[in-house]
Scaffold this active site. Structure first.
Site, mmCIF file in Angstrom:
data_model
loop_
_atom_site.group_PDB
_atom_site.id
_atom_site.type_symbol
_atom_site.label_atom_id
_atom_site.label_comp_id
_atom_site.label_asym_id
_atom_site.label_seq_id
_atom_site.Cartn_x
_atom_site.Cartn_y
_atom_site.Cartn_z
ATOM 1 N N LYS A 200 1.194 -1.115 0.547
ATOM 2 C CA LYS A 200 -0.003 -0.204 -0.096
ATOM 3 C C LYS A 200 0.846 1.239 0.197
ATOM 4 O O LYS A 200 1.666 1.548 0.933
ATOM 5 C CB LYS A 200 -0.716 -0.640 1.394
ATOM 6 N N SER B 282 5.420 7.688 10.244
ATOM 7 C CA SER B 282 5.671 8.409 11.319
ATOM 8 C C SER B 282 5.204 7.926 12.760
ATOM 9 O O SER B 282 4.136 7.214 11.961
ATOM 10 C CB SER B 282 3.924 9.913 11.272
ATOM 11 N N THR B 283 5.735 8.213 13.562
ATOM 12 C CA THR B 283 5.572 7.446 14.542
ATOM 13 C C THR B 283 4.061 7.696 15.479
ATOM 14 O O THR B 283 3.694 6.841 15.795
ATOM 15 C CB THR B 283 6.274 7.942 16.252
ATOM 16 N N GLU B 284 3.151 8.512 15.121
ATOM 17 C CA GLU B 284 1.796 8.272 15.166
ATOM 18 C C GLU B 284 1.235 7.552 14.832
ATOM 19 O O GLU B 284 0.472 6.423 15.414
ATOM 20 C CB GLU B 284 1.163 9.938 14.456
ATOM 21 N N GLY C 257 2.333 5.125 13.067
ATOM 22 C CA GLY C 257 3.228 3.539 13.666
ATOM 23 C C GLY C 257 2.457 2.588 15.288
ATOM 24 O O GLY C 257 2.405 1.729 14.934
ATOM 25 N N GLU D 254 9.483 1.800 10.940
ATOM 26 C CA GLU D 254 10.553 2.365 10.697
ATOM 27 C C GLU D 254 9.663 3.816 11.108
ATOM 28 O O GLU D 254 9.054 4.093 9.841
ATOM 29 C CB GLU D 254 11.224 2.080 9.163
ATOM 30 N N CYS E 243 13.743 11.000 7.114
ATOM 31 C CA CYS E 243 13.265 10.803 8.011
ATOM 32 C C CYS E 243 14.172 10.745 8.564
ATOM 33 O O CYS E 243 14.256 10.958 10.827
ATOM 34 C CB CYS E 243 13.046 8.787 7.567
ATOM 35 N N GLU F 241 9.023 16.315 15.268
ATOM 36 C CA GLU F 241 10.040 16.524 13.324
ATOM 37 C C GLU F 241 9.113 17.680 12.909
ATOM 38 O O GLU F 241 8.188 17.311 13.126
ATOM 39 C CB GLU F 241 9.874 15.162 13.005
HETATM 40 P P1 NAD Z 1 2.463 8.620 7.484
HETATM 41 O O1 NAD Z 1 2.246 7.874 8.409
HETATM 42 O O2 NAD Z 1 1.152 9.908 7.803
HETATM 43 O O3 NAD Z 1 1.948 7.437 6.510
HETATM 44 C C1 NAD Z 1 2.544 6.646 6.241
HETATM 45 C C2 NAD Z 1 2.298 5.675 5.523
HETATM 46 O O4 NAD Z 1 0.516 4.711 6.606
HETATM 47 C C3 NAD Z 1 1.222 5.734 4.751
HETATM 48 O O5 NAD Z 1 1.160 4.958 3.497
HETATM 49 C C4 NAD Z 1 -0.508 6.363 5.091
HETATM 50 O O6 NAD Z 1 -1.665 5.776 3.440
HETATM 51 C C5 NAD Z 1 -0.105 5.053 5.818
HETATM 52 N N1 NAD Z 1 -1.770 5.265 7.039
HETATM 53 C C6 NAD Z 1 -2.320 6.621 7.693
HETATM 54 N N2 NAD Z 1 -2.785 6.432 8.322
HETATM 55 C C7 NAD Z 1 -2.738 5.440 8.529
HETATM 56 C C8 NAD Z 1 -3.707 4.024 9.459
HETATM 57 N N3 NAD Z 1 -4.209 4.361 10.138
HETATM 58 N N4 NAD Z 1 -3.402 2.786 9.242
HETATM 59 C C9 NAD Z 1 -2.052 2.129 8.356
HETATM 60 N N5 NAD Z 1 -1.722 3.283 7.116
HETATM 61 C C10 NAD Z 1 -2.373 4.470 7.764
HETATM 62 O O7 NAD Z 1 3.586 9.280 7.323
HETATM 63 P P2 NAD Z 1 3.990 9.630 6.018
HETATM 64 O O8 NAD Z 1 3.962 11.682 6.261
HETATM 65 O O9 NAD Z 1 3.217 9.644 4.445
HETATM 66 O O10 NAD Z 1 5.575 9.725 5.276
HETATM 67 C C11 NAD Z 1 6.416 11.353 6.305
HETATM 68 C C12 NAD Z 1 6.547 10.066 8.082
HETATM 69 O O11 NAD Z 1 7.714 8.744 7.300
HETATM 70 C C13 NAD Z 1 7.403 10.578 9.147
HETATM 71 O O12 NAD Z 1 7.503 10.862 9.772
HETATM 72 C C14 NAD Z 1 8.744 10.152 8.769
HETATM 73 O O13 NAD Z 1 10.212 10.476 8.937
HETATM 74 C C15 NAD Z 1 8.295 9.121 8.164
HETATM 75 N N6 NAD Z 1 9.644 8.393 7.460
HETATM 76 C C16 NAD Z 1 10.893 7.250 8.466
HETATM 77 C C17 NAD Z 1 11.231 6.532 8.014
HETATM 78 C C18 NAD Z 1 12.474 5.895 8.285
HETATM 79 O O14 NAD Z 1 12.973 4.512 7.710
HETATM 80 N N7 NAD Z 1 12.834 5.594 9.603
HETATM 81 C C19 NAD Z 1 11.695 6.849 6.125
HETATM 82 C C20 NAD Z 1 10.890 7.269 5.759
HETATM 83 C C21 NAD Z 1 10.020 8.387 6.245
#
Ligand code: NAD
Length: 502
Positions: A199, A253-255, A257, A274, A308, A405
């Site tokens: 996804k 995101s951590t939230e 995740g 991650e 990230c 962040e």
């Molecule tokens: P996000 O958490 O909003 O979304 C990430 C993915 O999760 C997307 O595909 C989104 O559609 C999905 N998602 C959203 N709500 C969900 C839910 N309730 N249940 C399951 N999946 C859901 O993050 P983002 O805004 O797309 O990306 C930015 C974040 O990602 C930043 O916090 C960044 O640090 C982190 N990031 C971490 C790494 C790493 O390797 N640690 C790498 C890249 C990005």
């Protein structure tokens, strides 16, 4: 496609293959078939440099996800994939890597147009990284094995372990490095013999849909790789607790995740998370200050800071602080702010209007908190989602802009006196994804490395990443590793086999 995007593609000479792809109706890959999805709902995709509509993608329903998981399950449980000879799996992975490489220009343009990122960076980092990751993991299937053991139990026994694929893997990826993050997760899962349901982020699904076409062209059996595009709170959330999925691997995101982890563990599913970061950078007084300033700016403003492990908190030893800051400002001034398809672009737009507003709110907060704005701080006039690279000086660790962040081109800096003080400041964060040290004193560097609570430590550089090295955070930056041999452990189950001979 809006006229403004068409003109943009024209102006920067986007390739014919890219345009043809963008003009095609986009479809999800389920069980070897390209499908529109049962609901027929579609989402506009916005190009960030122009804010115009590029294309539409299908929005999957829970039913579409169920079909994708069922296909991956059928293939895993009864299909040929898991039973293929290791070298046969390697051959398919190599073929896929070759196809991605052959379409590198097109994929880089798609990634640039979808995310807004610099096409040059997309080609050199995202797409090259994707090819390298598939090549690296293509070498693994024939090297995954268990071990024989000599038990002390009375009697005569043969005991050995087997490494078996964990099963159906749900892959959820963010929007900042869509294809590369996908590669980090999918290449290893396929090497281990798993099947996957991917996804992508709803903002940036296009390169994943093109990847799905290459999967078919490479000749993977149906159901090995499935792609469902859709909203995180619908498809992503359903994936995290889907009974047909054995492991969820999430980057975001951590939230979010935290919730994904809760849902996955609730069903005793395996999970890798991650997550976010606020990575500290320590510039010691023996460092090559000019080189450090350049590396710090590149490590922060690359991909407009939507990285990230961006080195977003910089602590500089007082003796070199002013010199470092002057060099940092001088170098930052040379970074070109431009639309992603401009080959000389360094600072690209942010991915969306929402992300731009979020970043601008943080900049405003920094000003209110009393941080000293020494560079940038404003939006760039025009239609796209551009924000100037922004540098705050003399920040304190209790400021929101230091703790949270931002995920945009905003760097916070502060001076320190003793290295022990810098270490305390660096570790004073809920995150622990990465850290960097600039110093040429081996003793000081080696003393710091074990004390930094971070999954990666970079010395005299930032974000040096290779598929052979594991990547993943400490603390609230998540758990589990992508890349390296370590990742394969999380994609395999170890089976203990006992044969009693008495
Ligand atoms: P996000 O958490 O909003 O979304 C990430 C993915 O999760 C997307 O595909 C989104 O559609 C999905 N998602 C959203 N709500 C969900 C839910 N309730 N249940 C399951 N999946 C859901 O993050 P983002 O805004 O797309 O990306 C930015 C974040 O990602 C930043 O916090 C960044 O640090 C982190 N990031 C971490 C790494 C790493 O390797 N640690 C790498 C890249 C990005």
């Amino acid at each position: 496609m809006d006229a403004i995007v068409r003109n943009y593609l024209e102006q920067f000479g986007a390739g014919e293959k890219t345009r043809r792809f963008l003009d095609r109706p986009h479809a999800m890959l389920i069980d070897g078939e390209f499908v529109a999805g049962e609901g027929g709902e579609r989402l506009d995709v916005i190009e960030p440099s122009t804010a115009g509509v590029i294309a539409q993608i299908p929005l999957a329903t829970k039913g579409d996800l169920d079909r994708a998981v069922a296909a991956a399950r059928r293939q895993f449980d009864g299909g040929p994939w898991r039973r293929l000879k290791p070298l046969e799996r390697e051959r398919l992975l190599h073929r896929l890597a070759d196809l991605i490489e052959a379409h590198a220009e097109e994929l880089a343009e798609i990634e640039s147009i979808d995310v807004g990122k610099s096409v040059t960076q997309a080609r050199e980092v995202d797409i090259q990284g994707t090819v390298d990751t598939f090549r690296y993991f293509a070498g693994w299937p024939s090297k995954i094995h268990g071990r024989t053991v000599e038990p002390s139990l009375p009697g005569s026994h043969v005991a050995y372990t087997r490494k078996e694929p964990v099963g159906v893997v749900g892959v959820i990826v963010p929007w900042n490095f869509p294809l590369q993050t996908l590669a980090w997760k999918v290449a290893a899962a396929l090497a281990a013999g798993c099947t996957v349901v991917i996804k992508p982020a709803e903002l940036t699904s296009l390169s994943t849909l093109r990847f799905a076409e290459l999967i078919q062209e490479a000749g993977f059996p149906d159901g090995v790789v499935n792609v469902v595009t859709g909203r995180g709170n619908v498809v992503g959330a359903a994936m995290a607790c889907h009974p047909g999925i054995d492991k969820v691997t999430f980057t975001g995101s951590t939230e979010v995740g935290r919730n994904v982890g809760r849902s996955a563990v609730g069903g005793i599913r395996r999970v890798t998370l991650e997550l976010g970061g606020k990575s500290p950078v320590l510039v010691l007084d023996d460092a090559d200050v000019d080189a450090a300033a350049r590396a710090v700016a590149n490590g922060m403003f690359f991909n407009a800071g939507q990285v990230c492990d961006a080195g977003s908190r910089v602590y500089v030893q007082r003796k070199v602080h002013d010199r470092f800051l002057a060099a940092l400002l001088e170098y930052t001034r040379t970074l070109k702010i431009a639309p992603g398809l401009d080959r000389d672009c360094f600072i690209s737009p942010l991915v969306s209007a929402l992300q731009k507003d979020r970043v601008m709110t943080y900049i405003e907060t920094g000003r209110r908190e009393g941080a000293e704005l020494v560079y940038g701080g404003r939006e760039v006039d025009g239609r796209g989602y551009f924000v100037q690279p922004t540098i705050f000086a003399n920040c304190r660790n209790d400021m929101k802009i230091v703790r949270e962040e931002i995920f945009g081109p905003v760097l916070v800096t502060a001076p320190f006196d003793e290295v022990s003080e810098a270490l305390t400041l660096a570790n004073d964060s809920p995150y622990g994804l990465a850290a960097a040290i600039y110093s040429n004193d081996l003793k000081r560097v080696h003393a710091l490395i074990p004390e930094l609570r971070a999954g990666s430590v970079y010395v005299n550089a930032h974000s040096t990443i290779d598929p052979s090295m594991p990547f993943g955070g400490f603390k609230e930056s998540g758990f589990g590793k992508d890349l390296g041999a370590e990742q394969l452990d999380s994609l395999t189950e170890t089976k203990a086999v006992w044969i009693t001979l008495d």
